[in-house]
Design an enzyme around this catalytic site. Structure first.
Site, PDB file in Angstrom:
ATOM      1  N   TYR A   1      -1.206  -1.045  10.354  1.00  0.00           N
ATOM      2  CA  TYR A   1      -1.342  -1.229   8.895  1.00  0.00           C
ATOM      3  C   TYR A   1      -0.098  -0.710   8.178  1.00  0.00           C
ATOM      4  O   TYR A   1       0.454  -1.381   7.299  1.00  0.00           O
ATOM      5  CB  TYR A   1      -2.585  -0.491   8.418  1.00  0.00           C
ATOM      6  CG  TYR A   1      -2.898  -0.680   6.951  1.00  0.00           C
ATOM      7  CD1 TYR A   1      -3.406  -1.881   6.481  1.00  0.00           C
ATOM      8  CD2 TYR A   1      -2.706   0.364   6.039  1.00  0.00           C
ATOM      9  CE1 TYR A   1      -3.714  -2.054   5.137  1.00  0.00           C
ATOM     10  CE2 TYR A   1      -3.007   0.198   4.698  1.00  0.00           C
ATOM     11  CZ  TYR A   1      -3.516  -1.008   4.253  1.00  0.00           C
ATOM     12  OH  TYR A   1      -3.813  -1.169   2.913  1.00  0.00           O
TER      13      TYR A   1
ATOM     14  N   SER B   1       0.859  -1.177   0.000  1.00  0.00           N
ATOM     15  CA  SER B   1       0.000   0.000   0.000  1.00  0.00           C
ATOM     16  C   SER B   1       0.894   1.224   0.000  1.00  0.00           C
ATOM     17  O   SER B   1       2.042   1.179   0.479  1.00  0.00           O
ATOM     18  CB  SER B   1      -0.891   0.017   1.245  1.00  0.00           C
ATOM     19  OG  SER B   1      -1.508   1.278   1.421  1.00  0.00           O
TER      20      SER B   1
END
Length: 279
Positions: free
Chosen positions: A153, A140
């Site tokens: 995350y 990401s």
């Protein structure tokens, strides 16, 4: 050995995973759709077959190494070969380093980072047997930008980038190419899935961050189909890093001027940091 190439896609039941499965199928690949939700995996496999492709579905939790390895063997047995593996399964999270519960850290790292490790370990023997292929890992842009309020995350996705670089060096002599994709926000069900799997209540400020994230997803100029196509092209061309075109200026700024990038991120996210007592 079958002439038709075969790919395994984890987290294939919806969103980017389903887009990836369909994109590979459109290019003539057989597809093994893996997802923790059996019905979702089967729906993706049916969508592939409805368009003339060959597919199987497996219910797999990427936290279970034996299940991942068994799915790899099932795919190789069904298709007669395994040429690519896409580690897409993952969940999102919100919370700062100080406030996110350790149970959230453990869950996110187990799925988003160690799930990729398990997938790669399951794929490598089959890809070596095939004489080469590719492994694509979905990270990401959060793993590059590291915005506050998404601590576990960010760390997991940064780990995926590092893991991918390591695999790239380790597998080069095996003719196994590695791709890592770092898209920013696009419309997907990632947040909804993460709330179900992680089962953790986020602090008030990061909940606000989730709302902003949802808005950014909805406003994104690219879709899951766009990301899937970019990832496939990268694998075919031997490209390592996939950064979507709208994200390129930020990626370039981070590389050229890390301090300026940090100040930009800090200004943009100041409202979502938990204040210290007394502030």
């Amino acid at each position: 050995m079958s002439k038709q190439k075969a790919v395994v896609v984890t987290g294939a039941g919806s969103g980017l995973g389903r887009a990836l499965a369909l994109h590979y199928a459109h290019q003539g690949w057989s597809v093994a759709a893996l997802d923790i939700d059996r019905a979702a995996a089967e729906a993706t496999a049916q969508a592939v077959m409805a368009e003339g492709g060959d597919a199987i579905a497996e219910a797999v939790d990427v936290r279970d190494a034996q299940a991942v390895e068994a799915a790899a063997a099932a795919a190789a047995e069904r298709f007669g070969r395994l040429d690519a593996w896409v580690n897409n399964a993952g969940i999102a999270s919100s919370g700062t380093v100080a406030d996110a519960p350790m149970s959230q850290w453990q869950t996110v790292l187990d799925i988003d980072l160690l799930g990729v490790v398990r997938g790669a370990r399951a794929a490598i023997p089959w890809l070596r047997e095939a004489g080469g292929g590719h492994i694509t890992n979905v990270a990401s842009f959060a793993g590059i930008a590291n915005p506050p309020g998404m601590a576990s995350y960010n760390v997991a996705k940064a780990g995926v980038i590092s893991l991918s670089e390591t695999l790239r060096a380790e597998l080069a002599d095996d003719n196994i190419h590695v791709v890592v994709a770092c898209p920013s926000f696009f419309k997907t069900n990632l947040l909804a899935t993460s709330r179900t799997v992680a089962g953790e209540a986020a602090p008030e400020k990061p909940q606000a961050m989730e709302k902003i994230t949802e808005k950014l997803m909805a406003r994104s100029s690219f879709t899951a189909d766009d990301v899937a196509a970019a990832m496939y092209r990268a694998a075919e061309r031997g490209q390592f890093l996939v950064v979507m075109r709208p994200d390129l200026p930020r990626w370039a700024l981070k590389r050229a001027s890390p301090e300026l990038f940090f100040k930009m991120v800090r200004r943009a996210t100041r409202a979502f940091i938990q204040p210290r007592p007394g502030q």
